[in-house]
Scaffold this motif. Structure first.
Motif, PDB file in Angstrom:
ATOM      1  N   ILE A   1       0.843  -1.209   0.000  1.00 58.49           N
ATOM      2  CA  ILE A   1       0.000   0.000   0.000  1.00 58.49           C
ATOM      3  C   ILE A   1       0.874   1.254   0.000  1.00 58.49           C
ATOM      4  O   ILE A   1       0.742   2.104  -0.884  1.00 58.49           O
ATOM      5  CB  ILE A   1      -0.993   0.026   1.178  1.00 58.49           C
ATOM      6  CG1 ILE A   1      -1.928  -1.197   1.108  1.00 58.49           C
ATOM      7  CG2 ILE A   1      -1.798   1.329   1.155  1.00 58.49           C
ATOM      8  CD1 ILE A   1      -2.912  -1.269   2.263  1.00 58.49           C
ATOM      9  N   ILE A   2       1.764   1.388   0.999  1.00 61.46           N
ATOM     10  CA  ILE A   2       2.611   2.586   1.052  1.00 61.46           C
ATOM     11  C   ILE A   2       3.475   2.681  -0.195  1.00 61.46           C
ATOM     12  O   ILE A   2       3.595   3.744  -0.814  1.00 61.46           O
ATOM     13  CB  ILE A   2       3.489   2.568   2.322  1.00 61.46           C
ATOM     14  CG1 ILE A   2       2.618   2.719   3.567  1.00 61.46           C
ATOM     15  CG2 ILE A   2       4.537   3.684   2.260  1.00 61.46           C
ATOM     16  CD1 ILE A   2       3.391   2.661   4.860  1.00 61.46           C
ATOM     17  N   GLY A   3       4.090   1.565  -0.592  1.00 62.94           N
ATOM     18  CA  GLY A   3       4.925   1.561  -1.783  1.00 62.94           C
ATOM     19  C   GLY A   3       4.137   1.890  -3.031  1.00 62.94           C
ATOM     20  O   GLY A   3       4.597   2.645  -3.897  1.00 62.94           O
ATOM     21  N   ARG A   4       2.938   1.334  -3.130  1.00 61.90           N
ATOM     22  CA  ARG A   4       2.103   1.600  -4.300  1.00 61.90           C
ATOM     23  C   ARG A   4       1.720   3.077  -4.369  1.00 61.90           C
ATOM     24  O   ARG A   4       1.762   3.693  -5.438  1.00 61.90           O
ATOM     25  CB  ARG A   4       0.843   0.741  -4.237  1.00 61.90           C
ATOM     26  CG  ARG A   4      -0.083   0.934  -5.432  1.00 61.90           C
ATOM     27  CD  ARG A   4      -1.325   0.073  -5.311  1.00 61.90           C
ATOM     28  NE  ARG A   4      -0.976  -1.341  -5.276  1.00 61.90           N
ATOM     29  CZ  ARG A   4      -1.898  -2.316  -5.157  1.00 61.90           C
ATOM     30  NH1 ARG A   4      -3.180  -2.006  -5.023  1.00 61.90           N
ATOM     31  NH2 ARG A   4      -1.517  -3.580  -5.153  1.00 61.90           N
ATOM     32  N   LEU A   5       1.376   3.650  -3.231  1.00 61.76           N
ATOM     33  CA  LEU A   5       1.000   5.067  -3.201  1.00 61.76           C
ATOM     34  C   LEU A   5       2.212   5.957  -3.500  1.00 61.76           C
ATOM     35  O   LEU A   5       2.085   6.974  -4.182  1.00 61.76           O
ATOM     36  CB  LEU A   5       0.407   5.427  -1.840  1.00 61.76           C
ATOM     37  CG  LEU A   5      -0.965   4.815  -1.540  1.00 61.76           C
ATOM     38  CD1 LEU A   5      -1.372   5.107  -0.105  1.00 61.76           C
ATOM     39  CD2 LEU A   5      -2.019   5.337  -2.511  1.00 61.76           C
ATOM     40  N   ALA A   6       3.380   5.570  -3.001  1.00 59.30           N
ATOM     41  CA  ALA A   6       4.588   6.361  -3.261  1.00 59.30           C
ATOM     42  C   ALA A   6       4.887   6.402  -4.750  1.00 59.30           C
ATOM     43  O   ALA A   6       5.250   7.448  -5.306  1.00 59.30           O
ATOM     44  CB  ALA A   6       5.768   5.779  -2.486  1.00 59.30           C
ATOM     45  N   ARG A   7       4.732   5.252  -5.418  1.00 59.74           N
ATOM     46  CA  ARG A   7       4.964   5.213  -6.864  1.00 59.74           C
ATOM     47  C   ARG A   7       3.910   6.017  -7.615  1.00 59.74           C
ATOM     48  O   ARG A   7       4.220   6.744  -8.561  1.00 59.74           O
ATOM     49  CB  ARG A   7       4.987   3.758  -7.341  1.00 59.74           C
ATOM     50  CG  ARG A   7       6.280   3.020  -7.007  1.00 59.74           C
ATOM     51  CD  ARG A   7       6.306   1.632  -7.631  1.00 59.74           C
ATOM     52  NE  ARG A   7       5.391   0.726  -6.936  1.00 59.74           N
ATOM     53  CZ  ARG A   7       5.729  -0.004  -5.887  1.00 59.74           C
ATOM     54  NH1 ARG A   7       6.953   0.073  -5.391  1.00 59.74           N
ATOM     55  NH2 ARG A   7       4.846  -0.825  -5.325  1.00 59.74           N
ATOM     56  N   ALA A   8       2.661   5.892  -7.193  1.00 57.62           N
ATOM     57  CA  ALA A   8       1.566   6.569  -7.888  1.00 57.62           C
ATOM     58  C   ALA A   8       1.638   8.079  -7.759  1.00 57.62           C
ATOM     59  O   ALA A   8       1.151   8.804  -8.631  1.00 57.62           O
ATOM     60  CB  ALA A   8       0.222   6.069  -7.355  1.00 57.62           C
ATOM     61  N   THR A   9       2.260   8.573  -6.693  1.00 51.39           N
ATOM     62  CA  THR A   9       2.327  10.017  -6.470  1.00 51.39           C
ATOM     63  C   THR A   9       3.683  10.607  -6.833  1.00 51.39           C
ATOM     64  O   THR A   9       3.946  11.781  -6.573  1.00 51.39           O
ATOM     65  CB  THR A   9       2.003  10.343  -5.001  1.00 51.39           C
ATOM     66  OG1 THR A   9       2.919   9.646  -4.141  1.00 51.39           O
ATOM     67  CG2 THR A   9       0.577   9.925  -4.654  1.00 51.39           C
TER      68      THR A   9
END
Length: 268
Positions: A105-113
């Motif tokens: 989740i955190i990693g996915r959000l970091a990449r998406a933003t």
């Protein structure tokens, strides 16, 4: 045709808490939809958790590449720093430890933003500065903690800097805006994440300063120039922290490499 003025920050409604201004008004600059949705939710959550004492970030350029440097006092301070910057018109692209990108989740959000991972201790660590410089060239707001980690100073003062922030500033020529913060450390103290302490209710404070003058060092890549630039950056941040704490900073500065305070490098 859409005017080029459409995405400039609009005058904010009169309010004692600028973070209660709707995001669509506080920051209409285009950004990834995921980023906007995440920030809207995080802003709502942070308003429930803490009070705010913000200046108006008058020193933060409304557009163009800019490096924001701040003291790192808690695992709770990155979302609060982002809250402060977004509601003052800029979408931060922060450099952070690459380990976070492996967290679900955190990693996915970091990449998406569009956040920027730093693989410290590896040959790929320098790639983060390459990506950060590209972001600056595209007019982004790049956030970097010069200390590289949550402060280990026994009284939570800023520590000595790592070379990354200074290296990026000298290579890019982008303005460097110091930001001092205080309060997040009272919600989540120490160098390890934990449950936030929400009672008594705390106030998270931010102050931004004038751009750090590095004009005489621009373009240099030698260690002396980087050390001097780093000292000036940390001196500017420390001055703002002292103002927020209503205290005088210690004469010496904590160096995590030796585990104690050492004499400050002359920042002139």
């Amino acid at each position: 045709m859409t005017s080029t003025d459409d995405h400039r920050p609009q005058p904010l409604p009169i309010t004692s808490d600028p973070a209660r201004v709707p995001l669509r008004i506080a920051n209409s600059t285009p950004v990834q939809p995921t980023y906007r949705r995440l920030v809207r939710f995080a802003g709502w959550l942070l308003r429930l958790m803490v009070d705010r004492d913000w200046d108006d970030a008058a020193n933060l350029p409304a557009t163009g590449g800019v490096i924001v440097v701040s003291n790192h006092i808690s695992y709770f301070d990155p979302p609060n720093l982002a809250h402060y910057l977004v509601w003052n018109g800029r979408w931060p692209r922060a450099l952070g430890k690459a380990d976070l990108w492996q967290v679900p989740i955190i990693g996915r959000l970091a990449r998406a933003t569009g956040q920027i991972p730093v693989e410290r201790g590896t040959e790929r660590a320098k790639d983060a500065l390459v990506h950060a410089r590209e972001a600056l060239e595209q007019g982004e707001c790049v956030v970097i903690y010069p200390e590289g980690t949550v402060t280990a100073d026994p009284e939570t003062w800023p520590m000595t800097p790592r070379p990354g922030a200074a290296r990026l500033a000298l290579a890019s020529g982008a303005p460097v805006i110091p930001v001092g913060q205080w309060g997040a450390n009272l919600v989540m103290p120490g160098k390890h994440p934990g449950w936030p302490k929400l009672r008594p209710r705390r106030t998270v404070s931010f102050r931004s300063g004038a751009p750090v003058d590095l004009s005489d060092l621009q373009g240099r890549t030698d260690a002396e120039a980087e050390a001097q630039a780093g000292a000036r950056i940390m001196a500017a941040v420390t001055e703002l922290v002292a103002q927020l704490r209503h205290e005088t900073a210690p004469a010496d500065v904590y160096d995590i490499r030796v585990g104690r305070r050492v004499p400050r490098l002359d920042a002139r």
